[in-house]
Enzyme design. Sequence first.
Site, PDB file in Angstrom:
ATOM      1  CB  SER A   1      -0.889   0.013   1.243  1.00  0.00           C
ATOM      2  OG  SER A   1      -1.511   1.267   1.423  1.00  0.00           O
TER       3      SER A   1
ATOM      4  CE1 TYR B   1      -4.290  -1.826   5.035  1.00  0.00           C
ATOM      5  CE2 TYR B   1      -3.369   0.342   4.550  1.00  0.00           C
ATOM      6  CZ  TYR B   1      -3.908  -0.854   4.125  1.00  0.00           C
ATOM      7  OH  TYR B   1      -4.052  -1.086   2.775  1.00  0.00           O
TER       8      TYR B   1
END
Length: 250
Positions: A142, A156
Amino acid sequence: MSPRRSILITGASAGLGERMARDFAAMGRDLALCARRTDRLERLREELLAAHPGITVAVRALDVNDHDAVFEVFRAFRSDLGSLDRVIVNAGLGKGQPIGTGRFDANLQTARTNFTAALAQCEAAVEVFREQNAGHLVVVSSMSAMRGLPRNLTAYAASKAGVAALAEGIRAELLRTPIRVTTLFPGYIASEMSGRSGRTPLMVSTERGVRAMVRAIEAERAQAKIPAWPWVPLGFAMRHLPLSVVSRMS
């Protein structure tokens, strides 16, 4: 280089994984699709076979946090298709809470799913590739991995940074072999996991975002920020701007 004919995708029942399955099926590839929701996988299989009757689509239930099952399912898929030419480590979790607010459970679940389960998938895939002396490992990280981020993104972002480092280490290990490794850094792509398409600036549609992912996968690039605009310059900025500025970008 001949195309990777047989492709395994984890987390294939929804979102980016489901869209990748559709795009690769349209390219005539055989697919091994796994996720927890087998009812959705079966519907997707029927849809893909109806649209592309010349391909093979195998589906199996898999919770990637069941690490023994990861190895069993990957080996079974190899038997189903005869080989695994490409494995896309896509299954992931987007939940998380600010550190120290009593939600260690949510952050632990994110870390386990996005890193430890990804490690199991990479181990299982590369084990097969070593036996075959061929294969292409794709790890979906990501843009959040570029820096440490605040609030709900802290665990995350850390998990995605960890999985990016894992993929790079595997690439370093396999540089002088026929096995290739690609790390994808998607920006904001609309999906069930993102759930924020109406409120997040720079969000692109699932279709556009996955088209860019598939192009980078097919090119077998070592790393790719997706879509390149605006995430290549933004990635540079995230790496080099003061943390006080980066924290306001998230």
